[in-house]
Design a protein around this motif. Structure first.
Motif, short mmCIF file in Angstrom:
data_model
loop_
_atom_site.label_atom_id
_atom_site.label_comp_id
_atom_site.label_asym_id
_atom_site.label_seq_id
_atom_site.Cartn_x
_atom_site.Cartn_y
_atom_site.Cartn_z
N ALA A 55 0.83 -1.20 0.00
CA ALA A 55 0.00 0.00 0.00
C ALA A 55 0.86 1.25 0.00
N LEU A 56 1.93 1.26 0.77
CA LEU A 56 2.80 2.44 0.83
C LEU A 56 3.63 2.59 -0.44
N TRP A 57 4.15 1.47 -0.94
CA TRP A 57 5.04 1.53 -2.10
C TRP A 57 4.30 1.91 -3.36
N ALA A 58 3.11 1.34 -3.56
CA ALA A 58 2.38 1.56 -4.81
C ALA A 58 1.35 2.69 -4.71
N ASP A 59 1.26 3.32 -3.55
CA ASP A 59 0.25 4.35 -3.33
C ASP A 59 -1.16 3.83 -3.63
N ALA A 60 -1.39 2.58 -3.24
CA ALA A 60 -2.68 1.95 -3.50
C ALA A 60 -3.63 2.22 -2.33
N PRO A 61 -4.91 2.46 -2.63
CA PRO A 61 -5.87 2.66 -1.54
C PRO A 61 -6.20 1.35 -0.84
N ALA A 62 -6.72 1.45 0.37
CA ALA A 62 -7.04 0.26 1.16
C ALA A 62 -8.11 -0.59 0.50
N GLU A 63 -8.99 0.01 -0.31
CA GLU A 63 -10.04 -0.76 -0.98
C GLU A 63 -9.47 -1.77 -1.96
N ILE A 64 -8.25 -1.55 -2.41
CA ILE A 64 -7.60 -2.48 -3.33
C ILE A 64 -6.67 -3.43 -2.58
N VAL A 65 -5.96 -2.93 -1.59
CA VAL A 65 -4.95 -3.73 -0.90
C VAL A 65 -5.59 -4.82 -0.03
N VAL A 66 -6.68 -4.52 0.65
CA VAL A 66 -7.29 -5.50 1.56
C VAL A 66 -7.81 -6.73 0.82
N PRO A 67 -8.58 -6.60 -0.28
CA PRO A 67 -8.99 -7.82 -1.00
C PRO A 67 -7.83 -8.63 -1.57
N VAL A 68 -6.79 -7.95 -2.03
CA VAL A 68 -5.63 -8.66 -2.56
C VAL A 68 -4.94 -9.43 -1.44
N ALA A 69 -4.80 -8.82 -0.27
CA ALA A 69 -4.19 -9.51 0.88
C ALA A 69 -5.04 -10.71 1.30
#
Length: 59
Positions: free
Chosen positions: A29-43
């Motif tokens: 999330a920090l490296w790619a500047d991705a929002p939590a709405e994208i990072v949480v489902p991927v995790a």
């Protein structure tokens, strides 16, 4: 959502430490500047082992 006849969905946690997954998700999330709405489902897709099987009855 209703289960369908002939479809089995198995959801099991993988044998990975949750701290490792959390750290990797936060770093992504920090490296790619991705929002939590994208990072949480991927995790969740990384943490969970999801298997979908179809079966049919033989006549």
């Amino acid at each position: 959502m209703l289960p369908r006849t002939g479809v089995t969905v198995d959801i099991c946690p993988r044998d990975l430490p949750l701290a490792l997954i959390g750290t990797a998700g936060g770093a992504l999330a920090l490296w790619a500047d991705a929002p939590a709405e994208i990072v949480v489902p991927v995790a969740l897709l990384i943490v969970l082992d999801i298997r979908i099987r179809r079966w049919s009855r033989r006549a």
